[in-house]
Design a protein around this motif. Sequence first.
Motif, PDB file in Angstrom:
ATOM      1  N   LYS A 123     -26.429  33.631 -23.775  1.00  0.00           N
ATOM      2  CA  LYS A 123     -27.573  34.077 -22.968  1.00  0.00           C
ATOM      3  C   LYS A 123     -27.569  35.583 -22.775  1.00  0.00           C
ATOM      4  O   LYS A 123     -28.382  36.108 -22.017  1.00  0.00           O
ATOM      5  CB  LYS A 123     -27.570  33.348 -21.619  1.00  0.00           C
ATOM      6  CG  LYS A 123     -27.961  31.880 -21.756  1.00  0.00           C
ATOM      7  CD  LYS A 123     -27.970  31.152 -20.423  1.00  0.00           C
ATOM      8  CE  LYS A 123     -26.593  30.699 -20.047  1.00  0.00           C
ATOM      9  NZ  LYS A 123     -26.591  29.765 -18.886  1.00  0.00           N
ATOM     10  N   ASP A 124     -26.662  36.273 -23.458  1.00  0.00           N
ATOM     11  CA  ASP A 124     -26.724  37.738 -23.495  1.00  0.00           C
ATOM     12  C   ASP A 124     -27.982  38.133 -24.291  1.00  0.00           C
ATOM     13  O   ASP A 124     -28.392  37.405 -25.204  1.00  0.00           O
ATOM     14  CB  ASP A 124     -25.496  38.324 -24.173  1.00  0.00           C
ATOM     15  CG  ASP A 124     -24.232  38.122 -23.343  1.00  0.00           C
ATOM     16  OD1 ASP A 124     -24.361  37.947 -22.118  1.00  0.00           O
ATOM     17  OD2 ASP A 124     -23.132  38.104 -23.937  1.00  0.00           O
ATOM     18  N   LEU A 125     -28.562  39.248 -23.945  1.00  0.00           N
ATOM     19  CA  LEU A 125     -29.791  39.692 -24.613  1.00  0.00           C
ATOM     20  C   LEU A 125     -29.489  40.072 -26.057  1.00  0.00           C
ATOM     21  O   LEU A 125     -28.734  41.028 -26.301  1.00  0.00           O
ATOM     22  CB  LEU A 125     -30.428  40.858 -23.857  1.00  0.00           C
ATOM     23  CG  LEU A 125     -31.701  41.441 -24.473  1.00  0.00           C
ATOM     24  CD1 LEU A 125     -32.761  40.371 -24.691  1.00  0.00           C
ATOM     25  CD2 LEU A 125     -32.243  42.573 -23.598  1.00  0.00           C
ATOM     26  N   ILE A 126     -30.064  39.369 -26.992  1.00  0.00           N
ATOM     27  CA  ILE A 126     -29.903  39.651 -28.416  1.00  0.00           C
ATOM     28  C   ILE A 126     -30.994  40.615 -28.853  1.00  0.00           C
ATOM     29  O   ILE A 126     -32.179  40.389 -28.595  1.00  0.00           O
ATOM     30  CB  ILE A 126     -29.994  38.348 -29.240  1.00  0.00           C
ATOM     31  CG1 ILE A 126     -28.840  37.410 -28.889  1.00  0.00           C
ATOM     32  CG2 ILE A 126     -30.001  38.661 -30.742  1.00  0.00           C
ATOM     33  CD1 ILE A 126     -28.949  36.048 -29.532  1.00  0.00           C
ATOM     34  N   ILE A 127     -30.598  41.700 -29.508  1.00  0.00           N
ATOM     35  CA  ILE A 127     -31.562  42.647 -30.084  1.00  0.00           C
ATOM     36  C   ILE A 127     -31.414  42.568 -31.597  1.00  0.00           C
ATOM     37  O   ILE A 127     -30.385  42.942 -32.160  1.00  0.00           O
ATOM     38  CB  ILE A 127     -31.319  44.069 -29.575  1.00  0.00           C
ATOM     39  CG1 ILE A 127     -31.381  44.115 -28.050  1.00  0.00           C
ATOM     40  CG2 ILE A 127     -32.342  45.037 -30.181  1.00  0.00           C
ATOM     41  CD1 ILE A 127     -31.054  45.471 -27.443  1.00  0.00           C
ATOM     42  N   LEU A 128     -32.426  42.051 -32.242  1.00  0.00           N
ATOM     43  CA  LEU A 128     -32.390  41.801 -33.680  1.00  0.00           C
ATOM     44  C   LEU A 128     -32.873  43.016 -34.471  1.00  0.00           C
ATOM     45  O   LEU A 128     -33.756  43.754 -34.016  1.00  0.00           O
ATOM     46  CB  LEU A 128     -33.273  40.602 -34.023  1.00  0.00           C
ATOM     47  CG  LEU A 128     -32.869  39.273 -33.352  1.00  0.00           C
ATOM     48  CD1 LEU A 128     -34.014  38.288 -33.427  1.00  0.00           C
ATOM     49  CD2 LEU A 128     -31.616  38.711 -34.007  1.00  0.00           C
ATOM     50  N   GLY A 129     -32.287  43.207 -35.636  1.00  0.00           N
ATOM     51  CA  GLY A 129     -32.800  44.204 -36.579  1.00  0.00           C
ATOM     52  C   GLY A 129     -32.491  45.641 -36.239  1.00  0.00           C
ATOM     53  O   GLY A 129     -33.157  46.555 -36.726  1.00  0.00           O
ATOM     54  N   GLY A 162     -42.896  38.743 -20.878  1.00  0.00           N
ATOM     55  CA  GLY A 162     -42.254  37.753 -20.027  1.00  0.00           C
ATOM     56  C   GLY A 162     -40.865  37.439 -20.529  1.00  0.00           C
ATOM     57  O   GLY A 162     -40.538  37.685 -21.691  1.00  0.00           O
ATOM     58  N   VAL A 163     -40.046  36.907 -19.625  1.00  0.00           N
ATOM     59  CA  VAL A 163     -38.682  36.500 -19.964  1.00  0.00           C
ATOM     60  C   VAL A 163     -38.428  35.119 -19.362  1.00  0.00           C
ATOM     61  O   VAL A 163     -38.705  34.899 -18.178  1.00  0.00           O
ATOM     62  CB  VAL A 163     -37.635  37.491 -19.411  1.00  0.00           C
ATOM     63  CG1 VAL A 163     -36.218  36.958 -19.635  1.00  0.00           C
ATOM     64  CG2 VAL A 163     -37.795  38.862 -20.052  1.00  0.00           C
ATOM     65  N   ARG A 164     -37.918  34.202 -20.167  1.00  0.00           N
ATOM     66  CA  ARG A 164     -37.469  32.900 -19.666  1.00  0.00           C
ATOM     67  C   ARG A 164     -36.162  32.554 -20.365  1.00  0.00           C
ATOM     68  O   ARG A 164     -35.996  32.815 -21.559  1.00  0.00           O
ATOM     69  CB  ARG A 164     -38.514  31.807 -19.911  1.00  0.00           C
ATOM     70  CG  ARG A 164     -38.070  30.441 -19.408  1.00  0.00           C
ATOM     71  CD  ARG A 164     -39.206  29.423 -19.291  1.00  0.00           C
ATOM     72  NE  ARG A 164     -39.764  28.989 -20.562  1.00  0.00           N
ATOM     73  CZ  ARG A 164     -40.941  29.383 -21.037  1.00  0.00           C
ATOM     74  NH1 ARG A 164     -41.681  30.245 -20.355  1.00  0.00           N
ATOM     75  NH2 ARG A 164     -41.391  28.936 -22.193  1.00  0.00           N
ATOM     76  N   LEU A 174     -38.531  31.874 -27.373  1.00  0.00           N
ATOM     77  CA  LEU A 174     -38.383  30.665 -28.180  1.00  0.00           C
ATOM     78  C   LEU A 174     -38.021  29.510 -27.257  1.00  0.00           C
ATOM     79  O   LEU A 174     -36.879  29.394 -26.799  1.00  0.00           O
ATOM     80  CB  LEU A 174     -37.307  30.841 -29.259  1.00  0.00           C
ATOM     81  CG  LEU A 174     -37.515  32.015 -30.224  1.00  0.00           C
ATOM     82  CD1 LEU A 174     -36.624  33.205 -29.820  1.00  0.00           C
ATOM     83  CD2 LEU A 174     -37.205  31.620 -31.663  1.00  0.00           C
ATOM     84  N   ASP A 175     -39.010  28.674 -26.931  1.00  0.00           N
ATOM     85  CA  ASP A 175     -38.832  27.483 -26.099  1.00  0.00           C
ATOM     86  C   ASP A 175     -38.871  26.301 -27.063  1.00  0.00           C
ATOM     87  O   ASP A 175     -39.923  25.963 -27.595  1.00  0.00           O
ATOM     88  CB  ASP A 175     -39.940  27.404 -25.057  1.00  0.00           C
ATOM     89  CG  ASP A 175     -39.706  26.283 -24.044  1.00  0.00           C
ATOM     90  OD1 ASP A 175     -38.891  25.384 -24.315  1.00  0.00           O
ATOM     91  OD2 ASP A 175     -40.371  26.292 -22.985  1.00  0.00           O
ATOM     92  N   ILE A 176     -37.716  25.669 -27.296  1.00  0.00           N
ATOM     93  CA  ILE A 176     -37.570  24.798 -28.456  1.00  0.00           C
ATOM     94  C   ILE A 176     -36.775  23.542 -28.118  1.00  0.00           C
ATOM     95  O   ILE A 176     -36.045  23.504 -27.128  1.00  0.00           O
ATOM     96  CB  ILE A 176     -36.871  25.552 -29.610  1.00  0.00           C
ATOM     97  CG1 ILE A 176     -35.545  26.141 -29.120  1.00  0.00           C
ATOM     98  CG2 ILE A 176     -37.784  26.663 -30.146  1.00  0.00           C
ATOM     99  CD1 ILE A 176     -34.748  26.899 -30.169  1.00  0.00           C
ATOM    100  N   GLY A 177     -36.922  22.517 -28.955  1.00  0.00           N
ATOM    101  CA  GLY A 177     -36.153  21.297 -28.769  1.00  0.00           C
ATOM    102  C   GLY A 177     -36.359  20.347 -29.930  1.00  0.00           C
ATOM    103  O   GLY A 177     -37.404  20.369 -30.586  1.00  0.00           O
ATOM    104  N   VAL A 206     -35.405  36.924 -26.936  1.00  0.00           N
ATOM    105  CA  VAL A 206     -34.690  37.940 -27.710  1.00  0.00           C
ATOM    106  C   VAL A 206     -35.609  39.131 -27.925  1.00  0.00           C
ATOM    107  O   VAL A 206     -36.818  39.063 -27.673  1.00  0.00           O
ATOM    108  CB  VAL A 206     -34.212  37.383 -29.070  1.00  0.00           C
ATOM    109  CG1 VAL A 206     -33.315  36.168 -28.868  1.00  0.00           C
ATOM    110  CG2 VAL A 206     -35.404  37.017 -29.961  1.00  0.00           C
ATOM    111  N   ALA A 207     -35.044  40.243 -28.396  1.00  0.00           N
ATOM    112  CA  ALA A 207     -35.825  41.457 -28.647  1.00  0.00           C
ATOM    113  C   ALA A 207     -35.749  41.810 -30.127  1.00  0.00           C
ATOM    114  O   ALA A 207     -34.767  41.496 -30.810  1.00  0.00           O
ATOM    115  CB  ALA A 207     -35.303  42.611 -27.802  1.00  0.00           C
ATOM    116  N   LEU A 208     -36.783  42.489 -30.607  1.00  0.00           N
ATOM    117  CA  LEU A 208     -36.822  42.934 -31.997  1.00  0.00           C
ATOM    118  C   LEU A 208     -36.753  44.461 -32.053  1.00  0.00           C
ATOM    119  O   LEU A 208     -37.669  45.149 -31.614  1.00  0.00           O
ATOM    120  CB  LEU A 208     -38.107  42.443 -32.671  1.00  0.00           C
ATOM    121  CG  LEU A 208     -38.321  42.875 -34.129  1.00  0.00           C
ATOM    122  CD1 LEU A 208     -37.131  42.500 -35.006  1.00  0.00           C
ATOM    123  CD2 LEU A 208     -39.612  42.258 -34.689  1.00  0.00           C
TER     124      LEU A 208
END
Length: 302
Positions: A295-301, A273-275, A158-161, A175-177
């Motif tokens: 900035k810790d890796l979030i694992i959703l769901g 990829g990871v950014r 998610l590259d957002i602004g 993030v990861a699902l």
Amino acid sequence: NSKYGYNIRPGGENSTLSEESKEKIRQKALGRKASEETKQKIKDHWKIYGHPFKGKHHTDETKQKIAIANTGRSKTEQEIELMQKATNLTEEALTETLKKVEVGVCERDLHLFMEMYMRQHGAVGVAFDLIIISGKKTSMPHGVPDDKKLEYGDLITLDIGADVEGYKSDMTRTVALGAVSDYQAKVYDIVKTAQQAALDKIKSGVSCGEVDRTARDIIYKAGFEGCFGHATGHGVGLDIHEKPSLSPNNCFKLESGMVVTSEPGIYLDNEFGVRIEDMVLVTDDGYKNFNSFTKDLIILGN
């Protein structure tokens, strides 16, 4: 003619061309449309070096402001305040959007939800075309969200602004699902380390090239040379890409009051990829981070 996806009017409205001739011209024009791969390469180039026609339709006053901004000047207190508001709103929108992430949801729906949230909560618009992509598409630094549905095990970039009163924010989280592989976690940790090292290098008097090399050396020494194909960062303000560019061999020295990003990444072709990206204010002795989102890796769901 809208059925072709854009207006084509061979010879103008008063053309004496036959309908058959007009149709041939239309088809020839359509045949020259660039492939998706070519269009992506062009977008990647614009992301790093700037769009040749960006701001074409701005008012003269806005063009003048952007031209001044692109000298790489320091920001005023008022500008910094607006950029902090834009960042706060972006992080709020990210928090709400992540609540919508689940298997089967498509990228475009998340994109539309986030943009609507920003507009409904004080943004005049998005800072740029938001990037919300998943799975193998994350291996493209500047992929475009579409109807792809999220799958279990996907990484999501998610590259957002947001744009608040003309001033932009810029951040990226990956993030990861559902689950993350050991290899994905390893790559994520390398990028996170490189991103923080680049941040720690930032302060007034340090060259842009030094910041870039700090992140790039960590990524390359970890075995991922050739997997980080863009600059480590760039200036932000009235425009989403301003000077300076935190790129290799750029000797330009950062100055207190400048706003720049730190956004290294690793992109593994046709895999993932990871950014990770923050936007920061350069100070005499370091930096002040506009972002506070983890900035810790979030694992959703899970």
